[in-house]
Design an enzyme around this catalytic site. Sequence first.
Site: not given
Length: 292
Positions: A153, A26, A5-6, A10-11, A13, A8
């Site tokens: 952030d 995550k 569902i997501g 380096f990671g 989800i 980035g």
Amino acid sequence: MIERIGSGAFGEIYKCRWRGILVAAKCIKASKIQKGWLLKKQSRSIADRVEAIGQARITDEEKELALEDFRKETAIMRRLRHPNIVMMLAYSHTDDVEVMISEICRCSLLDIFRANSINNTHLSKRTQIIYAQQLAAGMNHLHKSRPPIIHRDLKPANLLIDFSGTLKIADFGLAKIRPNPEQNEVEAFQMTGETGSYRFMAPEVFRHEEYSETVDVYSYAMIFYYMLRGIPPWSGLSGVDAATKAAVDGERPLIPRDVDDRLSTLLKRCWDENPKARPGFDGIIISLTMYL
């Protein structure tokens, strides 16, 4: 794992089922996790899966940096319990698997902004105030922690909306625990410059100056402005150009005339050039209460 569902740098989800409930997991882009997931994607051809596995690899140095941020994030989140902060349910720190399990939400505030833009709709005035107050409540909890926690952030993508419509703060990968909670505000401390997302970044961060938790108040103002207008600050500019406009030229977004005078004043106080002039989140909550 049910679906991704997501993702980035380096990671990634995933929506997962954990102990009988749906959760968000995550995962650091470790080769074991990546290969296991990608090889299960039967809809892909073998060539596509091999290519995806190759692209998923990161260098040892990148992995160590990602793991450092991940472990810092879990260390912070394990101590946080607030209705406006995403709750971490479990985590795993092993050599092969780096996973953090947290409550799953319906979407992000950014998703809502994008959907409104496509459908030519807008958040209702009441929803704007509710989200603004819930965000302030979550941030007040962070800043009142001992020691205080600075998010660093804040942006719409890191603000999630759960299935009951409650806003929750997420993604503490760049969060910073203030080194000395008894430190006088005059004695600001140095942290990494240009941390966070440029469009919502406080001028002092962009200029690599000393700063404190008031950088979160500035980011809050930019997000609140986005809620009120339905478009991001300086929507016609890139993130870097928008940050330059604020940090170098000293400008701020134009507040529409139909915005309540008290809200307009609150925005201006929150994005004040002087960090010491920005209100605390406890004061922001009080200012917004009169609208509900």
